[in-house]
Design a protein around this motif. Sequence first.
Motif, short mmCIF file in Angstrom:
data_model
loop_
_atom_site.label_atom_id
_atom_site.label_comp_id
_atom_site.label_asym_id
_atom_site.label_seq_id
_atom_site.Cartn_x
_atom_site.Cartn_y
_atom_site.Cartn_z
N LYS A 20 5.47 -4.55 11.52
CA LYS A 20 5.66 -3.10 11.65
C LYS A 20 5.08 -2.36 10.44
O LYS A 20 4.42 -1.33 10.59
N LEU A 21 5.35 -2.87 9.24
CA LEU A 21 4.86 -2.21 8.04
C LEU A 21 3.33 -2.24 7.96
O LEU A 21 2.70 -1.23 7.64
N THR A 22 2.73 -3.38 8.26
CA THR A 22 1.26 -3.45 8.19
C THR A 22 0.62 -2.58 9.28
O THR A 22 -0.43 -1.97 9.04
N ALA A 23 1.24 -2.52 10.45
CA ALA A 23 0.70 -1.66 11.51
C ALA A 23 0.75 -0.19 11.10
O ALA A 23 -0.22 0.56 11.31
N LEU A 24 1.86 0.23 10.51
CA LEU A 24 1.96 1.62 10.04
C LEU A 24 0.94 1.89 8.95
O LEU A 24 0.29 2.94 8.93
N ALA A 25 0.79 0.94 8.02
CA ALA A 25 -0.11 1.14 6.89
C ALA A 25 -1.57 1.21 7.33
O ALA A 25 -2.39 1.89 6.70
N GLN A 26 -1.92 0.51 8.41
CA GLN A 26 -3.31 0.46 8.86
C GLN A 26 -3.62 1.48 9.96
O GLN A 26 -4.75 1.54 10.43
N SER A 27 -2.62 2.29 10.34
CA SER A 27 -2.80 3.21 11.47
C SER A 27 -3.84 4.29 11.21
O SER A 27 -4.38 4.87 12.14
N GLY A 28 -4.14 4.56 9.93
CA GLY A 28 -5.14 5.58 9.60
C GLY A 28 -6.46 5.00 9.10
O GLY A 28 -7.33 5.75 8.67
N GLY A 29 -6.60 3.68 9.15
CA GLY A 29 -7.85 3.07 8.75
C GLY A 29 -7.79 2.21 7.51
O GLY A 29 -8.79 1.55 7.17
N ALA A 30 -6.68 2.22 6.78
CA ALA A 30 -6.57 1.36 5.59
C ALA A 30 -6.59 -0.10 6.01
O ALA A 30 -6.16 -0.46 7.12
N SER A 31 -7.11 -0.95 5.13
CA SER A 31 -7.15 -2.39 5.40
C SER A 31 -6.06 -3.06 4.59
O SER A 31 -6.25 -3.43 3.44
N LEU A 32 -4.88 -3.21 5.20
CA LEU A 32 -3.71 -3.79 4.53
C LEU A 32 -3.01 -4.76 5.48
O LEU A 32 -1.88 -4.51 5.92
N PRO A 33 -3.65 -5.86 5.82
CA PRO A 33 -3.09 -6.75 6.84
C PRO A 33 -2.00 -7.69 6.35
O PRO A 33 -1.36 -8.36 7.17
N HIS A 34 -1.79 -7.76 5.03
CA HIS A 34 -0.85 -8.74 4.49
C HIS A 34 0.37 -8.06 3.89
O HIS A 34 0.28 -6.96 3.33
N CYS A 35 1.52 -8.74 3.98
CA CYS A 35 2.78 -8.14 3.54
C CYS A 35 3.72 -9.22 3.01
O CYS A 35 3.84 -10.29 3.62
N LEU A 36 4.36 -8.92 1.90
CA LEU A 36 5.36 -9.82 1.33
C LEU A 36 6.65 -9.03 1.12
O LEU A 36 6.64 -7.99 0.45
N LEU A 37 7.74 -9.49 1.71
CA LEU A 37 9.03 -8.82 1.55
C LEU A 37 9.67 -9.22 0.22
O LEU A 37 9.45 -10.31 -0.30
N SER A 38 10.49 -8.31 -0.31
CA SER A 38 11.19 -8.59 -1.56
C SER A 38 12.49 -7.80 -1.61
O SER A 38 12.72 -6.90 -0.80
N THR A 39 13.33 -8.11 -2.58
CA THR A 39 14.68 -7.57 -2.61
C THR A 39 14.81 -6.23 -3.31
O THR A 39 15.84 -5.59 -3.22
N SER A 40 13.78 -5.79 -4.04
CA SER A 40 13.89 -4.51 -4.75
C SER A 40 12.52 -3.87 -4.90
O SER A 40 11.49 -4.55 -4.82
N GLY A 41 12.52 -2.57 -5.15
CA GLY A 41 11.27 -1.87 -5.40
C GLY A 41 10.59 -2.38 -6.65
O GLY A 41 9.35 -2.50 -6.69
N ALA A 42 11.37 -2.69 -7.68
CA ALA A 42 10.79 -3.23 -8.91
C ALA A 42 10.10 -4.56 -8.64
O ALA A 42 9.01 -4.83 -9.16
N MET A 43 10.71 -5.40 -7.79
CA MET A 43 10.09 -6.68 -7.48
C MET A 43 8.84 -6.49 -6.63
O MET A 43 7.83 -7.21 -6.80
#
Length: 468
Positions: A140-163
């Motif tokens: 879902k996150l990569t689909a939203l990120a690429q909906s306007g043409g950005a190339s961001l097919p990879h995603c890593l989840l983490s426990t905090s914004g700092a991480m």
Amino acid sequence: MSQPANESTQTVADALRNDPRIAQAKRLVAEAIGEHAGRLSVRPSPASMKESFAALIDRLSAVRGGPPIWPYLSSGLGRGPYVELADGSVKLDFICGIGVHGAGHSDPGMVAAAIDAAIEDTVMQGNLQQNPASVVMMEKLTALAQSGGASLPHCLLSTSGAMANENALKIAMHHKTPADRVIAFDNAFAGRTFAMATLTDRANYRSGLPLTFPVDYLPFRDPANPERSTRWAVDELHRLLKRHPGRYAAFWAEPIAGEGGYYPGSNEFFTALCQPLKDAGVPIIFDEVQSFSRTSRPFAFQHYGLDQFADIVTVGKITQVCATLYSSEMKPTGPILSQTFTGATASIATGIEMLDRLESNGCFGPAGENMRLASYFQDALARLADKYPGQIGGPFGEGMMVAFTPGDGSFDAAKKLMMHLFDVGLLGFVCGGDPTRIRFLPPPATTTEAHIDHAIELLDQGLATLTW
């Protein structure tokens, strides 16, 4: 082809999830919460509960080694942007954990998602062992990120914004090794870890800590003089690139300055910076831990039309579980990305619910709820500024990141009004410096005009009764 008679098309866990007793339990929980939450409205603490609450705050102060910023401990119940505290008072929460509670408090959809998570086999997910919901969230996150043409097919989840931000910087530095310098903006905020404290432009946040890498800062866009501030930033950028050729591992940017004071960016400003950075081969990181979900598009970099420049993007807060998104070019060639915990099972489940709710609530689009309600809120603040000259002033932020400057813009003035509003029943929080502002992050999935009207009413009450 039909399945053999002795094989099933669903797991035993699927049968549990579809068990009518689970559905009945969720209905009963929703009914109970709705019944009790319906009794909540803004009110002060009853005298009978003040002593026990003060003792609880003392216990909190003792165990954490210092007092909290304000005397906040939730009772565990709320209703949209309204929250009951453990002293029996009820507040209108327009800061929402600094943007975490995107549906407010005790939201039926978020509770139902958390119940679904509670019957899963584990409380936490990790890189080694995950559940299918992790895949759904990342997709879902990569689909939203690429909906306007950005190339961001990879995603890593983490426990905090700092991480998430740590992982972003690791990806960039790994890609650009041996480059070790970073370019950021004045007043940048990236988190409280060693590396993020180095990057954050707050000397007191790294007091007594060693610096882990060199950082050079650019002036951010000045809404009062965008052309001049853009020229200054671009000139400084070229000076830095010439002074340290090949040494920059990343450009770090919040598309909307968050902790720094809620200053908006623009397409013109960022394009003028990002194009020479792209030409120089410097990876561009957009930190959207606070700005995600609050403008006309899911990401603020999309709001400003910067899709072609996004190499790495971080999200958090409202997404419940945090994440680092990155391009195929930035994909690490070594095993630098791994965590025991990627997030709580409930965080992932409620994160999926949150993304669905933002879409179903019509938050996005030039005329979507985010921009419509932001304009409504900002117009109301402008009217208050006319009513209380010298006590409240703009700018008023970008999208559903709303802020105003109280009094003389000093920290003391902002904190004094913030604490007074807390007593009145409205929760906002400070940000920035010179001037210091009070910011609001209303929950975009549930905020209505009526909630904003109530916030303005409480702010009006606070300004009328505060002695500066």
